[in-house]
Design an enzyme around this catalytic site. Sequence first.
Site, mmCIF file in Angstrom:
data_model
loop_
_atom_site.group_PDB
_atom_site.id
_atom_site.type_symbol
_atom_site.label_atom_id
_atom_site.label_comp_id
_atom_site.label_asym_id
_atom_site.label_seq_id
_atom_site.Cartn_x
_atom_site.Cartn_y
_atom_site.Cartn_z
ATOM 1 N N ARG A 27 0.842 -1.204 0.000
ATOM 2 C CA ARG A 27 0.000 0.000 0.000
ATOM 3 C C ARG A 27 0.862 1.233 0.000
ATOM 4 N NH1 ARG A 27 -4.659 -1.581 4.337
ATOM 5 N NH2 ARG A 27 -5.228 -3.493 3.247
ATOM 6 N N SER A 121 -8.109 -1.551 0.870
ATOM 7 C CA SER A 121 -9.121 -1.864 1.882
ATOM 8 C C SER A 121 -9.872 -0.634 2.381
ATOM 9 C CB SER A 121 -8.445 -2.616 3.022
ATOM 10 O OG SER A 121 -9.389 -3.109 3.929
ATOM 11 N N HIS A 122 -9.712 -0.311 3.641
ATOM 12 C CA HIS A 122 -10.473 0.774 4.273
ATOM 13 C C HIS A 122 -9.729 2.108 4.215
ATOM 14 C CE1 HIS A 122 -7.771 -1.413 6.799
ATOM 15 N NE2 HIS A 122 -7.600 -0.336 7.518
ATOM 16 N N ASP A 292 -16.382 -2.048 4.335
ATOM 17 C CA ASP A 292 -15.270 -1.222 3.854
ATOM 18 C C ASP A 292 -15.210 -1.291 2.330
ATOM 19 O OD1 ASP A 292 -14.213 -3.760 3.539
ATOM 20 O OD2 ASP A 292 -12.194 -3.193 4.178
ATOM 21 N N ASP A 294 -13.444 -2.733 0.040
ATOM 22 C CA ASP A 294 -13.338 -3.995 -0.694
ATOM 23 C C ASP A 294 -14.268 -5.073 -0.138
ATOM 24 O OD1 ASP A 294 -11.692 -4.081 1.597
ATOM 25 O OD2 ASP A 294 -10.552 -5.767 0.769
ATOM 26 N N ASP A 296 -14.638 -6.676 2.707
ATOM 27 C CA ASP A 296 -14.326 -7.779 3.624
ATOM 28 C C ASP A 296 -14.619 -7.440 5.081
ATOM 29 O OD1 ASP A 296 -12.175 -6.073 3.769
ATOM 30 O OD2 ASP A 296 -10.638 -7.618 3.510
ATOM 31 N N ARG A 297 -14.680 -6.141 5.406
ATOM 32 C CA ARG A 297 -14.990 -5.773 6.800
ATOM 33 C C ARG A 297 -16.482 -5.513 6.975
ATOM 34 N NH1 ARG A 297 -10.457 -1.886 9.464
ATOM 35 N NH2 ARG A 297 -8.679 -3.225 8.995
ATOM 36 N N GLU A 380 -11.753 -11.041 13.807
ATOM 37 C CA GLU A 380 -10.781 -10.084 14.331
ATOM 38 C C GLU A 380 -11.543 -8.912 14.926
ATOM 39 O OE1 GLU A 380 -7.068 -9.428 12.058
ATOM 40 O OE2 GLU A 380 -8.417 -9.235 10.370
ATOM 41 N N SER A 382 -10.917 -5.973 14.416
ATOM 42 C CA SER A 382 -10.907 -4.890 13.439
ATOM 43 C C SER A 382 -12.022 -5.058 12.400
ATOM 44 C CB SER A 382 -9.552 -4.832 12.749
ATOM 45 O OG SER A 382 -9.254 -6.101 12.184
ATOM 46 N N LYS A 393 -11.870 -12.628 4.963
ATOM 47 C CA LYS A 393 -13.026 -12.240 5.762
ATOM 48 C C LYS A 393 -14.106 -11.749 4.813
ATOM 49 C CE LYS A 393 -10.584 -7.994 6.924
ATOM 50 N NZ LYS A 393 -9.241 -7.909 7.490
HETATM 51 C C1 G1P Z 1 -5.491 -3.941 10.340
HETATM 52 C C2 G1P Z 1 -6.203 -4.723 11.418
HETATM 53 C C3 G1P Z 1 -5.998 -6.196 11.211
HETATM 54 C C4 G1P Z 1 -6.443 -6.576 9.797
HETATM 55 C C5 G1P Z 1 -5.741 -5.710 8.778
HETATM 56 C C6 G1P Z 1 -6.259 -5.960 7.372
HETATM 57 O O1 G1P Z 1 -4.129 -4.205 10.412
HETATM 58 O O2 G1P Z 1 -5.774 -4.329 12.706
HETATM 59 O O3 G1P Z 1 -6.729 -6.902 12.162
HETATM 60 O O4 G1P Z 1 -6.177 -7.914 9.534
HETATM 61 O O5 G1P Z 1 -5.954 -4.341 9.084
HETATM 62 O O6 G1P Z 1 -7.628 -5.653 7.263
HETATM 63 P P1 G1P Z 1 -3.074 -3.212 11.112
HETATM 64 O O7 G1P Z 1 -3.149 -1.917 10.378
HETATM 65 O O8 G1P Z 1 -3.525 -3.065 12.531
HETATM 66 O O9 G1P Z 1 -1.787 -3.945 10.985
HETATM 67 ZN ZN ZN Z 2 -10.895 -4.523 3.513
#
Ligand code: G1P
Ligand code: ZN
Length: 565
Positions: A27, A121-122, A292, A294, A296-297, A380, A382, A393
């Site tokens: 990223r 992702s987010h 989010d 993509d 998955d959340r 998780e 998160s 997920k």
């Molecule tokens: C964060 C979340 C973790 C998740 C990841 C990808 O990672 O804390 O649980 O698997 O995003 O979605 P972090 O930025 O904390 O390493």
């Molecule tokens: Zn995501």
Amino acid sequence: MEDSPLQVLHFPTTPYPDQRPGTGGLRRKVFVFKSKINYLHNFVQSVFSSIDLRDRQGSTVVVGGDGRYFNTTAIQVIVQMAAANGVGRLVIGQNGFMSTPAASCVIKKFKAIGGILLTASHNPGGPDGDFGIKFNTANGGPAPEDVTEKIFQISRSIEEYAICPELRVDLATIGRQSFDLENKFKPFTVEIVDPVESYANMLRNVFDFAALKELLSGENHIRIRLDAMHGVVGPYVKKILCEELGSPANSAINCIPQEDFGGQCPDPNLTYATDLIESMKSGRYDFGAAFDADGDRNMILGKHGFFINPSDSVAVIAANVFCIPYFQHMGVRGFARTMPTSGALDNVAKATKIQLYETPSGWKFFGKLMDAGRLSLCGEESFGTGADHIREKDGLWAVLTWLSILANKKQSVEQVMIHHWKTYGRNYYTRYDYEHVDIDTAVEMMLDLEVIITEKAFTGQKFTIGDKTYEVEKADNFEYSDPIDGSITKNQGLRIIFKGGSRIIFRLSGTTLSATIHLYVDSYEKDVNNLFLDPQVKLAELVNIALKLSQLCERTGRNTPTVVT
Ligand code: G1P
Ligand code: ZN
């Protein structure tokens, strides 16, 4: 007249030192991908080169993204490079869109050797936002560490990349396109697919759609509100929840994917999912969820915005697992949570005598357990929840799971949660994020804290605040020994575990572009008279201990976190 075959060219390039994929792939800011010469090409070549030529030649690879800015530009490059690297077939989501769970499903369906997912992702999108590229392997899950390490090593010494610069693919039209390449026996094909259909088909086999339809559009239907936050999951919500399960059109908001997610952070939590939270407060909806970018959340809310903590969410699902036909057929082989996730799931595992695994953050550790047939359901803190139907997920799966529980129990979200706490006790839980802190300060803080908590005398130390005393039972830097292949993953977060099970955890983010410190606090309560406190009040003492021990505020200059969950 037949077109002449497309040229395969090799161009020299120079390596970048910073292409090690993190928890969620590589990223970077969009401008890094756009302005650094061959930044994308180098990484894509490294991905292809990491796959043995024999496995790559004639193989199928899946490509899709969360629709953020630069998505289609990147896909055109990936197509040109896949062809030049011997891939036989690319399966691409229409217009380059594919949610992460759908990609996991499509990789399996097409027996691909893997997938390239364009997602951050987010993280925020748009020209000033972030872009990401992630490689998933044949099981449909994120590449394990040995694969990402190999990609990184190749990227550090890359000298050239292969490409068919004249190849252009039409991403909009469903169907097959064939291309003749020079020096190739077989044509290179691209298949544009509707991933929504494949994904919906999978879910039809996991859930009882008739029961869900009755819940959402039958005589006594409930009202739901789902917020796709302008991410890629909008069309899935529309198709599955509205068209197929009969929920009215106003159940789905922000469902048209946008390159910048409407200028908002596409992260389903109490800070960023503002539209959903606002509309839930009105009391017009019985169930709410956000996703989010993509897909998955997920975040689950009850009427009036009753918040389900993700750590509780996976525990509730575990306790009601047989409301879902998939688990009735497949049985339940094991539960898992990441280390910072609260112990709520542990209580269900204990009561049901089902094996529980505690893994580092990130989904790839779950995937290995699933492939070995040891894990069925996991989550998780998160906002990630999922099962072994795929290897990512799955936000929409979590929503349909919750709806299946509501349909089966004939209870509201709040009633289900309260019943759970009364049965198993409650793990009060909070996570503080300190975003955009100085990286050196953060690393130093963690190093110093590790020294303090791993001193012998720290175990047994007592912290007294008011009339409460917390005694340290164990403290360490979490390390995971994989039960399948024995591999060790170190440095996964500092844990302080007190007698009685309360925990303080510090972890640095592995996915954000600037440093973020996560502080997680978990405290178990089984007294039925104390199940309905405000988590922030209940956990204030432990938060205090954590801040004092780490000197976080003094070091970072932050008095308050940027996000509280
Ligand atoms: C964060 C979340 C973790 C998740 C990841 C990808 O990672 O804390 O649980 O698997 O995003 O979605 P972090 O930025 O904390 O390493
Ligand atoms: Zn995501």
